[in-house]
Enzyme design. Structure first.
Site, PDB file in Angstrom:
ATOM      1  N   TRP A  60      79.270  19.571 116.625  1.00 29.63           N
ATOM      2  CA  TRP A  60      80.241  18.603 116.105  1.00 29.63           C
ATOM      3  C   TRP A  60      81.442  19.376 115.575  1.00 29.63           C
ATOM      4  O   TRP A  60      81.328  20.559 115.237  1.00 29.63           O
ATOM      5  CB  TRP A  60      79.619  17.733 115.006  1.00 29.63           C
ATOM      6  CG  TRP A  60      79.125  18.492 113.797  1.00 29.63           C
ATOM      7  CD1 TRP A  60      77.843  18.939 113.578  1.00 29.63           C
ATOM      8  CD2 TRP A  60      79.893  18.899 112.647  1.00 29.63           C
ATOM      9  NE1 TRP A  60      77.779  19.594 112.373  1.00 29.63           N
ATOM     10  CE2 TRP A  60      79.014  19.586 111.772  1.00 29.63           C
ATOM     11  CE3 TRP A  60      81.220  18.750 112.259  1.00 29.63           C
ATOM     12  CZ2 TRP A  60      79.414  20.116 110.550  1.00 29.63           C
ATOM     13  CZ3 TRP A  60      81.637  19.294 111.038  1.00 29.63           C
ATOM     14  CH2 TRP A  60      80.737  19.967 110.205  1.00 29.63           C
TER      15      TRP A  60
ATOM     16  N   THR B 264      71.648  24.721  99.802  1.00 33.88           N
ATOM     17  CA  THR B 264      72.781  23.921 100.290  1.00 33.88           C
ATOM     18  C   THR B 264      72.289  22.701 101.068  1.00 33.88           C
ATOM     19  O   THR B 264      72.919  21.644 101.035  1.00 33.88           O
ATOM     20  CB  THR B 264      73.735  24.742 101.170  1.00 33.88           C
ATOM     21  OG1 THR B 264      72.975  25.492 102.091  1.00 33.88           O
ATOM     22  CG2 THR B 264      74.586  25.670 100.345  1.00 33.88           C
TER      23      THR B 264
ATOM     24  N   ASP C 286      73.027  21.156 109.485  1.00 36.40           N
ATOM     25  CA  ASP C 286      73.374  22.539 109.864  1.00 36.40           C
ATOM     26  C   ASP C 286      72.678  23.531 108.937  1.00 36.40           C
ATOM     27  O   ASP C 286      72.133  24.548 109.373  1.00 36.40           O
ATOM     28  CB  ASP C 286      74.887  22.770 109.700  1.00 36.40           C
ATOM     29  CG  ASP C 286      75.678  22.394 110.944  1.00 36.40           C
ATOM     30  OD1 ASP C 286      75.077  21.865 111.899  1.00 36.40           O
ATOM     31  OD2 ASP C 286      76.908  22.626 110.945  1.00 36.40           O
ATOM     32  N   GLU C 287      72.717  23.225 107.643  1.00 36.17           N
ATOM     33  CA  GLU C 287      72.126  24.148 106.654  1.00 36.17           C
ATOM     34  C   GLU C 287      70.621  24.296 106.901  1.00 36.17           C
ATOM     35  O   GLU C 287      70.060  25.378 106.759  1.00 36.17           O
ATOM     36  CB  GLU C 287      72.364  23.659 105.214  1.00 36.17           C
ATOM     37  CG  GLU C 287      73.776  23.225 104.868  1.00 36.17           C
ATOM     38  CD  GLU C 287      74.829  24.325 104.921  1.00 36.17           C
ATOM     39  OE1 GLU C 287      74.580  25.365 105.547  1.00 36.17           O
ATOM     40  OE2 GLU C 287      75.915  24.127 104.349  1.00 36.17           O
TER      41      GLU C 287
ATOM     42  N   GLU D 234      70.437  28.814 101.916  1.00 38.84           N
ATOM     43  CA  GLU D 234      70.554  27.771 102.938  1.00 38.84           C
ATOM     44  C   GLU D 234      69.729  26.545 102.532  1.00 38.84           C
ATOM     45  O   GLU D 234      70.146  25.416 102.736  1.00 38.84           O
ATOM     46  CB  GLU D 234      70.097  28.289 104.309  1.00 38.84           C
ATOM     47  CG  GLU D 234      71.008  29.345 104.906  1.00 38.84           C
ATOM     48  CD  GLU D 234      72.349  28.816 105.423  1.00 38.84           C
ATOM     49  OE1 GLU D 234      72.598  27.599 105.353  1.00 38.84           O
ATOM     50  OE2 GLU D 234      73.158  29.629 105.893  1.00 38.84           O
TER      51      GLU D 234
ATOM     52  N   HIS E 133      82.265  23.325 107.785  1.00 34.19           N
ATOM     53  CA  HIS E 133      81.835  22.563 106.598  1.00 34.19           C
ATOM     54  C   HIS E 133      82.972  22.382 105.594  1.00 34.19           C
ATOM     55  O   HIS E 133      83.285  21.268 105.174  1.00 34.19           O
ATOM     56  CB  HIS E 133      80.643  23.249 105.916  1.00 34.19           C
ATOM     57  CG  HIS E 133      79.450  23.382 106.819  1.00 34.19           C
ATOM     58  ND1 HIS E 133      78.333  24.109 106.493  1.00 34.19           N
ATOM     59  CD2 HIS E 133      79.204  22.892 108.068  1.00 34.19           C
ATOM     60  CE1 HIS E 133      77.451  24.049 107.476  1.00 34.19           C
ATOM     61  NE2 HIS E 133      77.969  23.323 108.449  1.00 34.19           N
TER      62      HIS E 133
ATOM     63  N   GLU F 222      79.593  27.595 109.934  1.00 33.33           N
ATOM     64  CA  GLU F 222      79.872  27.298 108.524  1.00 33.33           C
ATOM     65  C   GLU F 222      81.315  26.877 108.287  1.00 33.33           C
ATOM     66  O   GLU F 222      81.607  26.055 107.438  1.00 33.33           O
ATOM     67  CB  GLU F 222      79.568  28.525 107.657  1.00 33.33           C
ATOM     68  CG  GLU F 222      78.099  28.849 107.491  1.00 33.33           C
ATOM     69  CD  GLU F 222      77.377  27.837 106.636  1.00 33.33           C
ATOM     70  OE1 GLU F 222      78.035  27.072 105.913  1.00 33.33           O
ATOM     71  OE2 GLU F 222      76.147  27.781 106.699  1.00 33.33           O
TER      72      GLU F 222
ATOM     73  N   GLU G 299      82.102  26.208 100.103  1.00 29.17           N
ATOM     74  CA  GLU G 299      82.118  26.391 101.568  1.00 29.17           C
ATOM     75  C   GLU G 299      83.394  27.101 102.012  1.00 29.17           C
ATOM     76  O   GLU G 299      83.378  27.918 102.930  1.00 29.17           O
ATOM     77  CB  GLU G 299      82.020  25.036 102.279  1.00 29.17           C
ATOM     78  CG  GLU G 299      80.712  24.277 102.064  1.00 29.17           C
ATOM     79  CD  GLU G 299      79.582  24.790 102.940  1.00 29.17           C
ATOM     80  OE1 GLU G 299      79.808  25.687 103.763  1.00 29.17           O
ATOM     81  OE2 GLU G 299      78.444  24.287 102.792  1.00 29.17           O
TER      82      GLU G 299
ATOM     83  N   HIS H 215      70.080  26.681 109.692  1.00 29.42           N
ATOM     84  CA  HIS H 215      70.294  28.059 109.215  1.00 29.42           C
ATOM     85  C   HIS H 215      69.113  28.528 108.363  1.00 29.42           C
ATOM     86  O   HIS H 215      68.688  29.676 108.445  1.00 29.42           O
ATOM     87  CB  HIS H 215      71.580  28.146 108.380  1.00 29.42           C
ATOM     88  CG  HIS H 215      72.820  27.794 109.146  1.00 29.42           C
ATOM     89  ND1 HIS H 215      73.981  27.384 108.555  1.00 29.42           N
ATOM     90  CD2 HIS H 215      73.055  27.783 110.488  1.00 29.42           C
ATOM     91  CE1 HIS H 215      74.898  27.155 109.486  1.00 29.42           C
ATOM     92  NE2 HIS H 215      74.356  27.373 110.663  1.00 29.42           N
TER      93      HIS H 215
HETATM   94 FE   LIG Z   1      77.717  25.395 104.710  1.00 28.34          FE
HETATM   95 FE   LIG Z   2      74.439  27.233 106.313  1.00 31.29          FE
END
Ligand SMILES: [Fe+2]
Ligand SMILES: [Fe+2]
Length: 411
Positions: free
Chosen positions: A108, A245, A274-275, A242, A192, A189, A151, A278
């Protein structure tokens, strides 16, 4: 990745005197105008020790704004013979870690969630966005702005990861899988902060000039996660962060929904996903290290937890509030976006994921480290209960945040 923020919560008063000293010194560094004592850390080649020397220097104010006395910082603590472990894991990382990156074409992008400037409907879409944000309370905005600023300090995080021995990006275009991961992770990242920044800008609810200043100060100041250029420490830190977050963006998503902004909830939820991805990758690296080098890994885990997981934006400053990070953390704690309980939960989760309790054949120090990390979450919870009681007994305090035009917000 890297978001919030409870190191300043009152529970840490009990846990982290050193951290408070660091804060005190940070404030001190902001008010001294002419002479500061700078710790010059020199890395002694081929040794895992640091030499520290002091120098009294007169420094220009631009340096002063970006300098902190953080005491002696340990460097390159991984024994040189361990470098081979990371070299030998390159094929493994290629197959097992890089799979957790998403191809750019499938990712995205911020534009997918924002009014389209090339469309005739752009102004209507902005109007709708502003309408949705109208009723969002200021305390929620403080937490969202703090998350966004965290971020946005991404250059610092990529810099730190590329200082880790054995996994660094030697050239800036290295094809070593560790370096490939760090660059691509950073690319993921980057979306974000970008998305949250644009959304908040369009909302008209926050003071962008002060926010932009805070970002610039924060990047200029850096951070001190005490990773010691040691990838064992570095990957434990990132696995923890991670997860932190993931929790905090997940909670801002939940609250955005409660405040009636479904689009913002979707944005925070997408970032949280996403976090999570990760987190899986970094957790897997430590899992592997536990498999091949349990003693060193459990010692690193205990070391990192003893030093506390310093939050990435701990040096934030907006040009006026010397305790900005603490104030932002207090609001996040009160809203339940990221709390001392979350900190204990993450620790417990990692202990269980990495099966730390089941480790055998450890050295005497390794067994001590194992005991320490396995019992730490309980200790944090007990301290948190005490600090909660003190917090409830305290009269509610408020603070004026430049990010919301100096309006008063409850801490
Ligand atoms: Fe992030
Ligand atoms: Fe992340």
């Amino acid at each position: 990745m890297f978001s919030l923020c409870i190191s300043s919560c009152s529970v840490f008063f009990f846990l982290n005197i050193d951290f408070l000293i660091v804060y005190g010194l940070c404030i001190w560094s902001c008010v001294v105008s002419l002479t500061i004592e700078i710790e010059n850390i020199m890395y002694k080649k081929n040794a895992c020790t640091c030499l520290a020397s002091h120098a009294h220097l007169t420094v220009p104010s631009v340096v002063l704004q970006n300098s902190f006395y953080l005491g002696v910082i340990k460097l390159h603590s991984m024994p040189p013979e361990k470098l081979e472990i990371f070299r030998s894991l390159e094929t493994w990382a290629d197959k097992n870690i890089l799979v957790h990156l998403k191809p750019v074409e499938k990712c995205w992008q911020p534009q997918d969630f924002l009014p389209d400037p090339k469309s005739d409907a752009f102004y209507d879409e902005v109007k709708e966005l502003r309408q949705r944000c109208k009723e969002i309370p200021d305390d929620y905005l403080i937490v969202l702005v703090g998350d966004m600023i965290t971020e946005e300090a991404l250059p610092t995080y990529q810099t730190i990861l590329t200082t880790l021995d054995g996994v660094k990006d030697e050239t800036g275009v290295s094809s070593n899988p560790w370096a490939v991961w760090t660059r691509a992770w950073s690319g993921e990242e980057n979306r974000h902060g970008d998305l949250l920044n644009k959304y908040l800008y369009l909302s008209g609810r926050v003071d962008m000039k002060h926010i932009e200043k805070t970002i610039q100060y924060l990047i200029g100041r850096g951070m001190n996660p005490q990773m010691e250029n040691n990838p064992y420490l570095g990957f434990i830190y990132t696995a923890f962060q991670e997860r932190a977050t993931f929790i905090s963006h997940g909670n801002t998503a939940r609250l955005a929904k409660a405040h009636g902004d479904i689009k913002l909830a979707q944005i925070c939820g997408t970032i949280a996903a996403d976090e999570k991805r990760h987190e899986i990758a970094y957790t897997k690296i430590i899992d592997k290290l536990f498999e091949i080098d349990p003693d060193e890994t459990v010692l690193a885990f205990a070391d990192m937890m003893k030093k506390k997981i310093t939050m990435p934006a701990h040096l934030m400053f907006d040009g006026q509030d010397d305790n900005l990070f603490e104030h932002y953390s207090d609001v996040a704690q009160r809203l339940g976006v990221y709390t001392a309980k979350d900190y204990a939960d993450i620790l417990e989760l990692l202990v269980s994921k990495w099966k730390v309790e089941k480790l055998t054949d450890l050295s005497a120090d390794g067994r001590k480290a194992q005991d320490y990390v396995c019992n730490l979450a309980k200790r944090i919870r007990r301290l948190d209960e005490r600090s909660q009681m003190m917090r409830h007994a305290k009269i509610a305090q408020t603070h004026r945040f430049s990010w919301v035009f100096n309006k008063e917000v409850q801490l």
